[in-house]
Scaffold this motif. Structure first.
Motif, PDB file in Angstrom:
ATOM      1  N   HIS A 121       1.123  -1.723  -0.097  1.00 52.75           N
ATOM      2  CA  HIS A 121      -0.159  -0.177  -0.569  1.00 52.75           C
ATOM      3  C   HIS A 121       0.654   1.282   0.215  1.00 52.75           C
ATOM      4  CE1 HIS A 121      -3.103  -2.006   0.563  1.00 52.75           C
ATOM      5  NE2 HIS A 121      -2.859  -3.549   1.987  1.00 52.75           N
ATOM      6  N   GLY A 122       2.252   1.195  -0.400  1.00 56.33           N
ATOM      7  CA  GLY A 122       2.805   2.435  -0.760  1.00 56.33           C
ATOM      8  C   GLY A 122       2.448   2.925  -1.743  1.00 56.33           C
ATOM      9  N   GLU A 123       3.368   4.560  -1.906  1.00 60.60           N
ATOM     10  CA  GLU A 123       2.983   5.065  -2.605  1.00 60.60           C
ATOM     11  C   GLU A 123       3.229   5.205  -4.346  1.00 60.60           C
ATOM     12  OE1 GLU A 123       3.846  10.300  -3.730  1.00 60.60           O
ATOM     13  OE2 GLU A 123       4.224   8.899  -1.671  1.00 60.60           O
ATOM     14  N   ARG A 124       2.530   4.892  -5.034  1.00 62.24           N
ATOM     15  CA  ARG A 124       2.809   4.184  -5.987  1.00 62.24           C
ATOM     16  C   ARG A 124       3.954   4.961  -7.233  1.00 62.24           C
ATOM     17  NH1 ARG A 124       2.269   4.742 -11.748  1.00 62.24           N
ATOM     18  NH2 ARG A 124       1.553   3.229 -13.403  1.00 62.24           N
ATOM     19  N   GLU A 125       4.124   6.286  -7.005  1.00 59.63           N
ATOM     20  CA  GLU A 125       5.056   7.534  -7.349  1.00 59.63           C
ATOM     21  C   GLU A 125       6.599   6.762  -7.190  1.00 59.63           C
ATOM     22  OE1 GLU A 125       5.604   8.979 -10.337  1.00 59.63           O
ATOM     23  OE2 GLU A 125       2.991   7.297 -10.742  1.00 59.63           O
ATOM     24  N   ARG A 191      14.484  12.652 -12.709  1.00 66.17           N
ATOM     25  CA  ARG A 191      13.526  13.194 -11.484  1.00 66.17           C
ATOM     26  C   ARG A 191      11.904  13.212 -11.702  1.00 66.17           C
ATOM     27  NH1 ARG A 191      14.467  15.222  -7.039  1.00 66.17           N
ATOM     28  NH2 ARG A 191      17.199  15.858  -7.613  1.00 66.17           N
ATOM     29  N   HIS A 192      11.387  12.208 -11.009  1.00 66.64           N
ATOM     30  CA  HIS A 192       9.549  12.125 -10.444  1.00 66.64           C
ATOM     31  C   HIS A 192       8.886  13.861  -9.781  1.00 66.64           C
ATOM     32  CE1 HIS A 192       8.611   8.201 -12.629  1.00 66.64           C
ATOM     33  NE2 HIS A 192       9.535   8.044 -12.353  1.00 66.64           N
ATOM     34  N   GLU A 193       8.663  14.296 -10.619  1.00 66.18           N
ATOM     35  CA  GLU A 193       8.363  15.420 -10.064  1.00 66.18           C
ATOM     36  C   GLU A 193       7.304  16.333 -10.676  1.00 66.18           C
ATOM     37  OE1 GLU A 193      11.035  18.449  -9.810  1.00 66.18           O
ATOM     38  OE2 GLU A 193      10.957  18.676 -11.972  1.00 66.18           O
ATOM     39  N   PRO A 212       8.072  12.744  -4.989  1.00 63.50           N
ATOM     40  CA  PRO A 212       6.456  11.711  -4.448  1.00 63.50           C
ATOM     41  C   PRO A 212       7.496  11.606  -2.533  1.00 63.50           C
ATOM     42  CG  PRO A 212       7.454  11.276  -6.775  1.00 63.50           C
ATOM     43  CD  PRO A 212       8.142  12.438  -6.716  1.00 63.50           C
ATOM     44  N   GLY A 213       6.372  10.888  -2.226  1.00 64.21           N
ATOM     45  CA  GLY A 213       6.694  11.466  -0.561  1.00 64.21           C
ATOM     46  C   GLY A 213       7.380  12.268  -0.368  1.00 64.21           C
ATOM     47  N   VAL A 214       6.509  13.639  -1.018  1.00 62.16           N
ATOM     48  CA  VAL A 214       6.043  14.464   0.217  1.00 62.16           C
ATOM     49  C   VAL A 214       4.478  15.061  -0.085  1.00 62.16           C
ATOM     50  CG1 VAL A 214       6.313  17.143   0.652  1.00 62.16           C
ATOM     51  CG2 VAL A 214       8.285  15.248   0.119  1.00 62.16           C
ATOM     52  N   PHE A 215       3.811  15.198   1.264  1.00 60.99           N
ATOM     53  CA  PHE A 215       2.439  14.920   0.921  1.00 60.99           C
ATOM     54  C   PHE A 215       2.340  16.151   0.478  1.00 60.99           C
ATOM     55  CE2 PHE A 215      -1.243  17.255   2.201  1.00 60.99           C
ATOM     56  CZ  PHE A 215      -2.466  16.129   2.117  1.00 60.99           C
TER      57      PHE A 215
END
Length: 373
Positions: A121-125, A191-193, A212-215
Motif C-alpha cells: 500500500h505504499g505510494e506508487r510514484e 527525476r519524478h516531479e 513523490p514522498g512529500v504530501f
C-alpha cells in the motif's frame, strides 16, 4: 491525507508514543515473517556493500538482521524514521549506517546490491522514483533486488524492465515475490516531479514543484486551501508552517504577511524541506528559513503570530495533539494557531485543553480549528 510526512507527520511524528510502536509492530509482524523468507531465498546473490531503500524502521532493521555482517547502509527520507531505525538497530545490536537525504542518488557510496522492500500500500510514484534512482547508486553490474508483499506483483517486473532492460524473478510463493535486475551501461537521471500553480482568491498565482514522498504531490490539497481561506494573517506577521511539505501553504500565506512578514518552514522530511526551500526562493521570498527537525524543540518560544498545521486526518489524533501542545508555547501573546482536520470530534476536545476558547469553522468538507494565545 496520509503522506511520508508518511511526507510526513504520520511516519515522522515529533515523538513516537509507545502505543503507536505497538501498532507498527502488529501491522508489520505478518509481513516481517515473509520478508525474512524472501530475503533468504535471494541472499546468495547479495554482495556488499548493500543499501536498503526505505521500508519502515522495523522492516529495514529486520533486513539488516537477515544480512548479518554484510556492510549495509539504510536510506531514509525522514529524520524521525531514521531515528526510529537507529533505535531498532541498537536494540538488536547491529551497527548498520543510516543515511537521511532528499534523494537516494545523493548517497556518496556506490553499492553492489540495493534491496527494496515493497509494501502493498505504499505510494506508487515514490516506488517508481526509488527504482529509477536505484540504478544510479549501483556499481556497474550491481544488483537491484525488490521484495514485494504481493504474491503476484504485475507492476514491479514492468518497472524493472523499463529501467534496467531485463528482470529476473523467483517463482511466486505465498511469501510474496522476488525480482532482480542488473545495472548494465549508463542511463540519464530522471527525476519524478509534478509542477502546479495555486493562488488564493484574487491573489497572485504561484508555481510550485512537488515530488513523490512529500504530501501534496501535484496539488495544493483541499485542507490546506480551506485553512488558508480562514486563517487570519496580517501584514508583518511571523508565520510558522508546521509540517510544511513542499511549502505551498506557507508561501501562499506570505501574500498577506507581505514583505515585512517572515516565514518559518518546518518538516522532518528532508525531501520536503529541500522542495520548500526551492519553492520559496523561486517565488521570490527573502524573509524565510527552513528547519529540518524531528522535533520542534529549539524554535523560539513566543515568536510567532500565526501557526499553520495540517496533520494527517486519518492518523491517530495524537499527531494533532502534538501540533497543538508544542505549538502553543511558540505563539506570541495574541498569536493564532490554525489546524485543519476531517476528524473534528477527536481533535476539537484536544484543542480545547490547550485553547479553552478555541473555535472551528467548516469549509470545503474540512474543519478548521482556531486557538488564540
Amino acid at each position: 491525507h496520509v503522506s511520508n510526512y508518511a511526507s510526513a507527520w504520520l511516519i515522522s511524528a515529533l515523538e513516537f508514543p509507545s502505543h503507536y510502536n505497538r501498532i507498527e509492530t502488529r501491522c508489520y509482524n505478518h509481513f516481517m515473517f515473509h520478508l525474512l523468507r524472501l530475503l533468504e531465498s535471494i541472499k546468495s546473490r547479495v554482495k556488499p556493500p548493500v543499501v536498503i531503500m526505505m521500508g519502515s524502521p522495523a522492516q529495514a532493521a529486520d533486513l539488516c538482521s537477515g544480512l548479518g555482517d554484510l556492510e549495509t547502509v539504510c536510506y531514509q527520507m525522514d529524520l524521525h524514521q531514521a531515528d526510529r531505525l537507529r533505535q531498532h538497530l541498537s536494540e538488536i545490536g547491529l551497527s548498520a549506517k543510516v543515511e537521511t537525504l532528499p534523494d537516494l542518488w545523493d548517497l556518496p557510496t556506490q553499492f553492489n546490491t540495493a534491496i527494496f522492500p515493497v509494501a502493498a500500500h505504499g505510494e506508487r510514484e515514490l516506488k517508481l522514483d526509488l527504482l529509477e534512482q536505484s540504478f544510479h547508486v549501483l556499481e556497474p553490474h550491481g544488483l537491484l533486488i525488490s521484495l514485494s508483499e504481493y504474491q503476484a506483483d504485475s507492476l514491479l517486473p514492468k518497472w524493472h524492465k523499463k529501467i534496467f532492460g531485463k528482470c529476473s524473478e523467483l517463482p511466486t510463493s505465498k511469501n510474496g515475490s522476488v525480482f532482480w535486475s542488473v545495472r548494465d551501461g549508463e542511463r540519464p537521471r530522471r527525476r519524478h516531479e509534478l509542477s502546479f500553480r495555486a493562488k488564493l482568491g484574487e491573489g497572485p498565482a504561484h508555481a510550485f514543484h512537488s515530488q513523490p514522498g512529500v504530501f501534496g504531490y501535484g496539488e495544493l490539497d483541499g485542507g490546506a486551501r480551506a485553512m488558508l481561506e480562514i486563517a487570519e494573517i496580517r501584514p508583518g506577521d511571523r508565520v510558522l508552517d508546521l509540517g510544511c511539505g513542499h511549502g505551498a501553504a506557507g508561501i501562499l500565506a506570505m501574500d498577506r504577511a507581505g514583505l515585512e512578514g517572515h516565514l518559518t518552514l518546518v518538516d522532518s522530511n528532508v525531501r520536503a524541506i529541500a522542495l520548500a526551500e526551492s519553492n520559496a526562493k523561486e517565488n521570490g521570498l527573502v524573509n524565510f528559513r527552513c528547519v529540518t527537525t524531528a522535533t520542534i524543540d529549539g524554535l523560539e518560544p513566543g515568536s510567532f503570530d500565526v501557526i499553520l498545521a495540517n496533520p494527517p486526518y486519518y492518523a491517530n489524533s495524537w499527531i494533532a495533539q502534538m501540533f497543538i501542545e508544542k505549538g502553543k508555547p511558540l505563539l506570541k501573546p495574541g498569536g493564532r494557531l490554525f489546524l485543519v482536520t476531517k476528524m473534528v470530534n477527536h481533535v476539537a476536545p484536544l484543542m480545547a485543553i490547550s485553547f479553552p476558547d478555541s473555535t472551528w469553522e467548516e469549509r470545503r468538507g474540512y474543519h478548521v480549528l482556531r486557538g488564540d494565545a
